[in-house]
Scaffold this motif. Structure first.
Motif, mmCIF file in Angstrom:
data_model
loop_
_atom_site.group_PDB
_atom_site.id
_atom_site.type_symbol
_atom_site.label_atom_id
_atom_site.label_comp_id
_atom_site.label_asym_id
_atom_site.label_seq_id
_atom_site.Cartn_x
_atom_site.Cartn_y
_atom_site.Cartn_z
ATOM 1 N N GLU A 78 24.214 -52.032 59.853
ATOM 2 C CA GLU A 78 23.910 -51.198 61.020
ATOM 3 C C GLU A 78 22.401 -50.963 61.123
ATOM 4 N N PHE A 79 21.771 -50.794 59.969
ATOM 5 C CA PHE A 79 20.320 -50.588 59.948
ATOM 6 C C PHE A 79 19.597 -51.847 60.433
ATOM 7 N N ALA A 84 16.597 -54.714 64.623
ATOM 8 C CA ALA A 84 16.480 -55.940 65.413
ATOM 9 C C ALA A 84 16.399 -55.641 66.905
ATOM 10 N N SER A 85 16.982 -54.528 67.322
ATOM 11 C CA SER A 85 16.956 -54.164 68.735
ATOM 12 C C SER A 85 15.619 -53.537 69.150
ATOM 13 N N GLU A 86 14.803 -53.138 68.172
ATOM 14 C CA GLU A 86 13.485 -52.571 68.471
ATOM 15 C C GLU A 86 12.454 -53.691 68.509
ATOM 16 N N LYS A 87 11.933 -53.957 69.706
ATOM 17 C CA LYS A 87 11.032 -55.105 69.866
ATOM 18 C C LYS A 87 9.696 -54.914 69.143
ATOM 19 N N ASN A 88 9.286 -53.672 68.872
ATOM 20 C CA ASN A 88 8.014 -53.425 68.203
ATOM 21 C C ASN A 88 8.124 -53.440 66.683
ATOM 22 N N PHE A 243 18.833 -42.532 61.643
ATOM 23 C CA PHE A 243 19.492 -42.550 60.330
ATOM 24 C C PHE A 243 19.025 -41.328 59.543
ATOM 25 N N PRO A 244 19.645 -40.190 59.764
ATOM 26 C CA PRO A 244 19.201 -38.930 59.136
ATOM 27 C C PRO A 244 19.224 -38.962 57.614
ATOM 28 N N GLU A 245 20.116 -39.778 57.026
ATOM 29 C CA GLU A 245 20.212 -39.792 55.567
ATOM 30 C C GLU A 245 19.088 -40.598 54.918
ATOM 31 N N ALA A 246 18.393 -41.432 55.701
ATOM 32 C CA ALA A 246 17.355 -42.301 55.151
ATOM 33 C C ALA A 246 16.073 -41.521 54.848
ATOM 34 N N LYS A 247 15.406 -41.906 53.778
ATOM 35 C CA LYS A 247 14.124 -41.331 53.416
ATOM 36 C C LYS A 247 13.037 -42.302 53.855
ATOM 37 N N ILE A 248 12.167 -41.866 54.780
ATOM 38 C CA ILE A 248 11.151 -42.731 55.366
ATOM 39 C C ILE A 248 9.772 -42.292 54.877
ATOM 40 N N THR A 249 9.008 -43.238 54.395
ATOM 41 C CA THR A 249 7.612 -42.992 54.030
ATOM 42 C C THR A 249 6.743 -44.046 54.709
#
Length: 427
Positions: A78-79, A84-88, A243-249
């Motif tokens: 799903e991620f 893939a749907s985000e062109k940038n 994706f609220p559960e993901a940790k993004i840095t």
């Protein structure tokens, strides 16, 4: 308003024609040359500095930190579909990472950071391919127990393509043996990047080998790259929302002190070179003060004929603007020309220094001529590609004009300090 500008421009041109000869003309010419060389020097210095720093920054972001990192992603497919749907978003690379102690030829040991990547990473990630140059062998992780080493790491281990290395100690999950002699890999390639720390510490293995050797508890991280690295915060928020559960840095969180040191270095260098404009501004200020004093009769006549203080002052401000513009424009063109041809410039400087030293030695110490050689550092400098940032160039150009404009405005603030009657009576 248009008529007022035409009048100011006309009078300014007339005064400039009168001042084409004499001390005032020389001072104005020197001021323009000062602005020219200041703009040129600043553009060249900043372009070389940008190229020098961006070699490090690009290697770190493209090979090491990525633009963003995502951890704790529960639904992988799903991620991948969402990114893939985000062109940038240009690429997403899953990887594992662990620290280890590697053993090479003759039991030579060194610490290394082992990263497990998909075998097709060179095809899927253009930035990774651009910054990581394979200098020996191939980037081949399709075969089991294959490894790619940095050139300095390979040198420290005493290995080459086809050699075997062992990961003696490996940090991993609880189901991984800390010490083992069974983790033997074959060197398939040796790479080089623009950042020495990566060359001396990084080794790449396949994602399947990472899953096998790092243990079931190893965390999978997703390296994300976007079309513009400055938009990292925007995409970090967007991914966190999806994706609220993901940790993004972001890349700004990695090597923060290193990036900060580069920024301070650049700002200090910028400040030092800007002192050129301070000297030029003082020169223009003194020239304008002298010009106002020498033209006090003309100023009195213009005032008597109906010229306001603001209009007469604008005449001298216009002259300051023309001094800055006539200096900043050729400085801009010269700076851009030298920045684009920086490799040729360093080669010419290297040759000039060599022949100057050769001539001096041939005259004063002929026996030492055979030991003379060109300075190899110029070849290193020549290989650094200059990076020209349009915004910085525009700021330097307009700052050169503004310094002249400000000095002229300051010098002409007391343009009618004496009354018209006093000036005409004294003359």
């Amino acid at each position: 308003m248009t008529k007022g500008f035409k009048w100011v421009y006309f009078v300014s041109r007339r005064l400039s024609r009168v001042d084409r000869k004499g001390r005032t003309a020389v001072t104005s010419t020197l001021a323009s040359l000062g602005v020219c060389f200041g703009v040129m020097a600043l553009i060249v210095v900043m372009s070389v500095m940008n190229g020098f720093q961006m070699n490090f920054i690009d290697a770190i972001m493209e090979v090491n930190s990525y633009h963003l990192r995502a951890e704790n992603v529960s639904e992988e497919w799903e991620f991948f579909d969402w990114t893939a749907s985000e062109k940038n978003i240009t690429s997403v690379t899953p990887f594992y990472e662990a620290q280890g102690l590697m053993v090479g030829t003759g039991s030579r040991q060194t610490a290394a950071l082992i990263r497990a990547l998909p075998p097709e990473v060179m095809e899927d990630d253009p930035g990774f391919k651009k910054e990581l140059s394979i200098i020996s062998g191939r980037f081949n992780l399709k075969d089991e127990n294959s490894i790619i080493l940095g050139n300095t790491l390979a040198k420290n281990l005493g290995v080459h393509v086809g050699s075997k290395v062992s990961i003696l100690a490996l940090s991993g999950s609880s189901d991984v043996s800390l010490l083992s002699q069974d983790r033997v890999f074959i060197v398939r390639g040796i790479f080089f990047t623009g950042y020495s720390d990566i060359n001396s510490a990084y080794a790449f293995i396949s994602l399947s080998d990472g899953e096998r050797y790092f243990g079931s508890g190893a965390k999978k991280t997703y390296g994300i790259k976007v079309s513009d690295s400055n938009h990292d915060s925007f995409f970090a928020h967007k991914i966190s929302t999806a994706f609220p559960e993901a940790k993004i840095t972001t890349w700004r969180d990695y090597n923060r002190s290193f990036f900060g040191a580069l920024r301070v270095e650049k700002n200090i260098l910028l400040l030092l070179v800007l002192l050129i404009f301070l000297v030029v501004a003082v020169n223009i200020y003194n020239a304008m003060r002298r010009l106002v004093f020498e033209r006090r009769e003309e100023i009195a006549v213009l005032s008597a004929l109906g010229g306001s203080k603001a209009q007469i002052r604008s005449v001298f401000v216009m002259q300051g603007f023309m001094t800055g513009f006539l200096g900043a424009l050729p400085g801009l063109l010269l700076g851009l020309f030298l920045s684009v041809n920086m490799k040729t410039v360093f080669e010419i400087v290297s040759k000039a220094q060599y022949y100057a030293q050769y001539l001096m030695l041939a005259v004063f110490s002929p026996e030492r001529v055979s030991y003379l050689s060109e300075n190899s550092m110029y070849a290193v400098y020549a290989d650094i590609p200059a990076r020209i940032f349009p915004l910085e160039v525009c700021m330097i150009f307009f700052f050169g004009i503004f310094s002249s404009l400000f000095a002229a405005s300051l010098a002409s603030r007391n343009v009618l300090k004496s009354t018209v009657t006093e000036v005409l009576r004294n003359e």
